[in-house]
Design a protein around this motif. Structure first.
Motif, PDB file in Angstrom:
ATOM      1  N   ARG A 159      44.034  34.969  44.847  1.00  0.00           N
ATOM      2  CA  ARG A 159      42.984  35.102  45.848  1.00  0.00           C
ATOM      3  C   ARG A 159      41.744  35.694  45.184  1.00  0.00           C
ATOM      4  NH1 ARG A 159      47.336  37.434  48.815  1.00  0.00           N
ATOM      5  NH2 ARG A 159      48.128  36.085  50.484  1.00  0.00           N
ATOM      6  N   ARG A 160      40.655  34.971  45.232  1.00  0.00           N
ATOM      7  CA  ARG A 160      39.376  35.462  44.720  1.00  0.00           C
ATOM      8  C   ARG A 160      38.369  35.496  45.858  1.00  0.00           C
ATOM      9  NH1 ARG A 160      41.013  32.177  40.304  1.00  0.00           N
ATOM     10  NH2 ARG A 160      41.451  33.426  38.442  1.00  0.00           N
ATOM     11  N   GLY A 161      37.601  36.546  45.900  1.00  0.00           N
ATOM     12  CA  GLY A 161      36.632  36.712  46.978  1.00  0.00           C
ATOM     13  C   GLY A 161      35.206  36.749  46.464  1.00  0.00           C
ATOM     14  N   GLY A 162      34.354  37.435  47.201  1.00  0.00           N
ATOM     15  CA  GLY A 162      32.963  37.570  46.800  1.00  0.00           C
ATOM     16  C   GLY A 162      32.812  38.516  45.622  1.00  0.00           C
ATOM     17  N   ILE A 163      31.596  38.678  45.174  1.00  0.00           N
ATOM     18  CA  ILE A 163      31.340  39.551  44.028  1.00  0.00           C
ATOM     19  C   ILE A 163      31.700  40.990  44.376  1.00  0.00           C
ATOM     20  CG2 ILE A 163      29.581  38.061  43.049  1.00  0.00           C
ATOM     21  CD1 ILE A 163      27.476  39.914  44.243  1.00  0.00           C
ATOM     22  N   THR A 164      32.015  41.773  43.360  1.00  0.00           N
ATOM     23  CA  THR A 164      32.513  43.126  43.581  1.00  0.00           C
ATOM     24  C   THR A 164      31.442  44.080  44.103  1.00  0.00           C
ATOM     25  OG1 THR A 164      32.029  43.762  41.290  1.00  0.00           O
ATOM     26  CG2 THR A 164      34.208  42.824  41.757  1.00  0.00           C
TER      27      THR A 164
END
Length: 371
Positions: free
Chosen positions: A273-278
């Motif tokens: 699972r990858r989301g928006g920038i940190t």
């Protein structure tokens, strides 16, 4: 064998909490109490803790109290690390926080090598960075003042309806407005004056930046970064002031993470699972990069203003700037054609800009200084 003492400091405006961890995995960790946060008390602390053959290594969290304690301790010949608070390991079940526990935890974790130090600027660099951040604050005040005025006009049905706000035609239109009730006219005029005062303040701050820039030892890096499309003088100064020494990053991916432009991830087993920038890095520099990335939606070209700005730069820097422009403009078009939203595309371009910025800055900062 050398015996090191690790000193953890929990720093507040008036007081310092001190804990000492003796070297070795099983060394004792002792809380020593509090002292006043002033140079005389800190000097006495160093004299009291210093023993022959037992060097002192201090650490404390980066925070609002700045780098004064670090500079004093290093001037006394001790090593002092200012550590990143967001990267300190924390037990999820620990619900108790106190100065004593914080100081003890810092000393223990520093001995174990679990803390991440931040880069500490010198006094001249910190002064320039303070001025740059002042501009960011004033720019925010200008934006808020404009929003207040436009909100007032919207409530009363006054619409410009033509052209772009805050250009000359819009300002002339503002000068023609009148309201029936005196109280509304007074409120309107005060909103207009607030915008004017904020814009003048912003202009004064930018003039001060330009006047101090020729004396700054990183002026060459500021000039070189302007070879990149979307990075003019102010954005270049922001990036250099926030990063300082670009060569401390071994590769551009580390710099991307420092700016908080890498995607977050929560993966386990076969699930990815990858989301928006940190957004965990430097917000000032990230904002400057995202603003500059919009320029790559156009086709590659070097305008007249950019030619005048970069003609004195080394050829290797100009080549990197042109290579970045060709690559990023094409990438912008490809991502847009795939149906990505404008903000997603823009952040992706900003992240890739960092690689070219790192290359340019390291080229300048790694070059031998003239004799």
């Amino acid at each position: 064998m050398e015996h090191t003492r690790f000193v953890g400091l929990d720093i507040h405006k008036e007081r310092l909490s001190i804990a000492v961890a003796e070297s070795g995995r099983t060394g004792a960790v002792e809380y020593l109490g509090e002292i006043a946060n002033d140079p005389h008390a800190i000097s006495k602390l160093c004299s009291r803790l210093g023993l022959p053959g037992k060097p002192l290594i201090f650490c404390y969290e980066a925070g609002p109290c700045g780098y004064g304690v670090h500079r004093q301790l290093t001037s006394l010949g001790h090593r002092c690390d200012v550590v990143a608070p967001s990267l300190i390991p924390v037990k999820s079940g620990d619900r108790v926080k106190a100065d004593r526990r914080d100081a003890t935890m810092l000393a223990r974790l520093h001995r174990a090598g679990e803390l991440t130090p931040v880069w500490v600027p010198d006094t001249d660099h910190e002064a320039m960075r303070d001025l740059i951040r002042l501009r960011s604050v004033v720019r925010h005040i200008v934006t808020r003042a404009r929003q207040h005025l436009q909100g007032f006009l919207l409530r009363h049905g006054r619409k410009h309806g033509r052209g772009t706000a805050w250009r000359m035609a819009y300002r002339r239109w503002l000068s023609t407005l009148a309201f029936e009730h005196p109280a509304q006219q007074i409120a309107f005029q005060d909103y207009v004056d607030a915008v004017t005062d904020a814009e003048r303040r912003l202009q004064r701050v930018e003039e001060q930046i330009l006047s101090l820039l020729p004396e700054w030892n990183l002026r060459a890096v500021v000039d070189a970064l302007q070879a990149m499309r979307g990075i003019a003088l102010i954005n270049a100064v922001v990036l250099v002031a926030e990063v300082g020494d670009f060569t401390r990053f071994s590769n551009p991916r580390e710099l991307m993470a420092y700016f908080g432009l890498v995607p977050g991830e929560r993966s386990s087993g076969e699930t990815v699972r990858r989301g928006g920038i940190t957004k965990t890095g430097n917000a000032h520099a990230r904002r400057a990069l995202v603003e500059g990335a919009w320029a790559y939606r156009m086709k590659p070209r070097i305008g007249r203003h950019k030619v005048d700005r970069i003609e004195a730069l080394p050829k290797v820097v100009r080549d990197i700037g042109w290579k970045a422009q060709v690559r990023l403009c094409a990438r912008y078009r490809r991502l847009t054609a795939r149906g990505k939203t404008a903000n997603v595309v823009n952040v992706a371009i900003a992240r890739e800009m960092v690689g070219f910025i790192w290359s340019i800055a390291c080229t300048i900062q790694s070059a031998p200084k003239p004799a």
